[in-house]
Design an enzyme around this catalytic site. Structure first.
Site, PDB file in Angstrom:
ATOM      1  N   GLY A   1      32.721 -83.379  52.792  1.00  0.00           N
ATOM      2  CA  GLY A   1      33.209 -84.365  53.166  1.00  0.00           C
ATOM      3  C   GLY A   1      34.244 -84.960  52.336  1.00  0.00           C
ATOM      4  O   GLY A   1      34.307 -85.992  52.178  1.00  0.00           O
TER       5      GLY A   1
ATOM      6  N   TYR B   1      22.757 -96.043  61.407  1.00  0.00           N
ATOM      7  CA  TYR B   1      23.301 -95.788  60.059  1.00  0.00           C
ATOM      8  C   TYR B   1      22.309 -96.221  58.965  1.00  0.00           C
ATOM      9  O   TYR B   1      21.968 -95.478  58.214  1.00  0.00           O
ATOM     10  CB  TYR B   1      24.885 -96.387  59.890  1.00  0.00           C
ATOM     11  CG  TYR B   1      25.396 -96.370  58.795  1.00  0.00           C
ATOM     12  CD1 TYR B   1      25.671 -97.401  57.747  1.00  0.00           C
ATOM     13  CD2 TYR B   1      25.719 -94.910  58.049  1.00  0.00           C
ATOM     14  CE1 TYR B   1      26.160 -97.227  56.578  1.00  0.00           C
ATOM     15  CE2 TYR B   1      26.541 -95.116  56.990  1.00  0.00           C
ATOM     16  CZ  TYR B   1      26.703 -96.012  56.231  1.00  0.00           C
ATOM     17  OH  TYR B   1      27.120 -96.085  54.764  1.00  0.00           O
TER      18      TYR B   1
ATOM     19  N   GLN C   1      36.955 -91.070  53.330  1.00  0.00           N
ATOM     20  CA  GLN C   1      37.518 -92.263  52.447  1.00  0.00           C
ATOM     21  C   GLN C   1      36.926 -92.208  51.050  1.00  0.00           C
ATOM     22  O   GLN C   1      38.080 -92.181  50.101  1.00  0.00           O
ATOM     23  CB  GLN C   1      37.183 -93.741  53.021  1.00  0.00           C
ATOM     24  CG  GLN C   1      37.541 -94.701  52.178  1.00  0.00           C
ATOM     25  CD  GLN C   1      36.669 -96.132  52.593  1.00  0.00           C
ATOM     26  OE1 GLN C   1      35.972 -96.298  53.045  1.00  0.00           O
ATOM     27  NE2 GLN C   1      37.509 -97.221  52.091  1.00  0.00           N
TER      28      GLN C   1
ATOM     29  N   LYS D   1      20.289 -94.027  56.445  1.00  0.00           N
ATOM     30  CA  LYS D   1      20.367 -94.204  54.986  1.00  0.00           C
ATOM     31  C   LYS D   1      18.950 -94.376  54.278  1.00  0.00           C
ATOM     32  O   LYS D   1      18.602 -93.975  53.177  1.00  0.00           O
ATOM     33  CB  LYS D   1      21.442 -95.077  54.852  1.00  0.00           C
ATOM     34  CG  LYS D   1      22.912 -94.876  54.879  1.00  0.00           C
ATOM     35  CD  LYS D   1      23.154 -93.418  54.144  1.00  0.00           C
ATOM     36  CE  LYS D   1      24.558 -93.043  54.363  1.00  0.00           C
ATOM     37  NZ  LYS D   1      24.922 -91.604  53.704  1.00  0.00           N
TER      38      LYS D   1
ATOM     39  N   ARG E   1      37.204 -80.976  58.664  1.00  0.00           N
ATOM     40  CA  ARG E   1      38.504 -81.416  59.093  1.00  0.00           C
ATOM     41  C   ARG E   1      39.589 -80.245  58.320  1.00  0.00           C
ATOM     42  O   ARG E   1      38.934 -79.837  57.156  1.00  0.00           O
ATOM     43  CB  ARG E   1      38.845 -82.762  58.651  1.00  0.00           C
ATOM     44  CG  ARG E   1      38.124 -83.643  59.869  1.00  0.00           C
ATOM     45  CD  ARG E   1      38.267 -85.264  59.334  1.00  0.00           C
ATOM     46  NE  ARG E   1      37.251 -85.587  58.202  1.00  0.00           N
ATOM     47  CZ  ARG E   1      36.996 -86.602  57.781  1.00  0.00           C
ATOM     48  NH1 ARG E   1      37.711 -87.633  58.216  1.00  0.00           N
ATOM     49  NH2 ARG E   1      36.251 -86.945  56.865  1.00  0.00           N
TER      50      ARG E   1
HETATM   51  C1  VAH Z   1      30.160 -99.193  56.913  1.00  0.00           C
HETATM   52  N1  VAH Z   1      31.526 -98.866  54.972  1.00  0.00           N
HETATM   53  O1  VAH Z   1      30.609-100.188  57.127  1.00  0.00           O
HETATM   54  C2  VAH Z   1      30.257 -98.632  55.652  1.00  0.00           C
HETATM   55  C3  VAH Z   1      29.470 -99.385  54.470  1.00  0.00           C
HETATM   56  C4  VAH Z   1      28.240-101.392  53.713  1.00  0.00           C
HETATM   57  C5  VAH Z   1      29.085-100.740  54.628  1.00  0.00           C
HETATM   58  O2  VAH Z   1      28.086 -98.499  54.381  1.00  0.00           O
HETATM   59  O3  VAH Z   1      29.361 -98.584  57.611  1.00  0.00           O
END
Ligand code: VAH
Length: 315
Positions: free
Chosen positions: A6, A140, A10, A144, A34
């Site tokens: 990756g 997400y 960013q 995590k 990519r």
């Molecule tokens: C997001 N930049 O916005 C990430 C991050 C705490 C935010 O995990 O999903």
């Protein structure tokens, strides 16, 4: 040798450049789905890699004599809510592929980022502790938190030296953010310079934990360089830089660009942000491996505007 997965994201771009500076260009193999990011071109070995292909990853680890893996590939919070099952599959399978190969090949270390997104509406909002109620409400955040559990499991059961940080929202100018809820804090600087105005997708008083990328990169390397005996958290460390609201970052920009204006049009990301903490208690990271942030909103704003003006060929 180090493999960054990756590397065009960013965090990946800046982490790859920092690792190459520390360990030598040819000792850091950059990889991504990519094509190679322009800032990486010519700075060291680059390979195309789909981290979901475990066999391909395993061959690459052996062929390049990889001893450490930094896994930064993931689907972030906002994008994840548009395709939950895909986000779950990519975020989990990529980690399991890396952890299992680390175990099979006896890799020295693995790094994998978690996020303050593991906390949900029922977690304490201010100075959120390392150990508290954790009920993530985004895919997400769920992926995590589950990933943190797997990291701790592979460490305790198989001795894999995997280390992790719960990053706040990250702000940088070298590479674009990847579909997160905190991306507004990057977009606002670009729009301030290019348009003189910014339409913010979060409401003006939405406080979130944030960090400038140089601090995040330094924290990652300091954690990975720390003596293993000092690491008391094998899920993921809380990490804190600063906290601010869209109103406050707009104010900091207006002090430097008086004509800058901001408007607010919250969208689906408002609800995600409201489920997250306002500030984080990272005293355990300070205690175990000496963490201390250097950038606050003022210092970051000066550095972002200075570098973006150069990047955009402005005076
Ligand atoms: C997001 N930049 O916005 C990430 C991050 C705490 C935010 O995990 O999903």
């Amino acid at each position: 040798k180090i493999l960054v997965i990756g590397a065009c994201g960013q965090i990946g771009v800046e982490l790859t450049l920092a690792l190459r500076k520390m360990y030598g260009d040819n000792n850091v193999v950059a990889s991504d789905l990519r094509e190679e990011h322009e800032l990486l071109r010519g700075s060291g070995p680059y390979v195309s890699l789909d981290v979901m292909n475990k066999e391909m990853l395993h061959v690459l680890v052996i062929r390049h004599n990889i001893t450490q893996v930094y896994l930064l590939a993931a689907i972030l919070s906002a994008t994840g809510e548009k395709n939950p099952l895909l986000a779950w599959h990519i975020n989990m399978q990529s980690l399991l592929n890396v952890l299992d190969i680390a175990k099979e090949e006896g890799l020295d270390k693995v790094y994998w980022p978690s996020s303050i997104a593991v906390f949900g509406p029922d977690s304490p909002k201010e100075a959120t502790p390392q150990h508290t109620v954790i009920e993530p409400t985004t895919i997400y955040g769920i992926s995590k938190f589950a990933g943190e559990r797997w990291c701790e499991y592979y460490n305790h059961r198989y001795g894999v030296d995997v280390r992790s940080l719960r990053y706040p929202g990250l702000i940088s100018y070298k590479s674009a953010p990847g579909g997160g809820t905190t991306d507004y804090a990057v977009e606002i600087y670009h729009e301030a310079l290019e348009e003189g105005t910014y339409k913010c997708f979060l409401s003006e008083s939405t406080y979130l934990p944030m960090m400038y990328m140089p601090d995040a990169i330094r924290a990652t390397i300091e954690l990975m360089e720390a003596d293993s005996a000092r690491i008391s958290v094998r899920s993921s460390y809380n990490l804190s830089g600063m906290s601010f609201s869209p109103k406050e970052i707009a104010g900091a920009i207006q002090q430097r660009l008086p004509d800058f204006t901001i408007s607010y049009e919250p969208d689906y990301r408002q609800q995600i942000a409201e489920g997250w903490p306002k500030s984080i208690d990272d005293s355990l990271a300070a205690k175990d491996w000496g963490w201390k942030p250097e950038f606050d909103l003022e210092k970051m704003t000066d550095d972002m505007l200075k570098n973006l003006k150069v990047q955009k060929n402005m005076q």
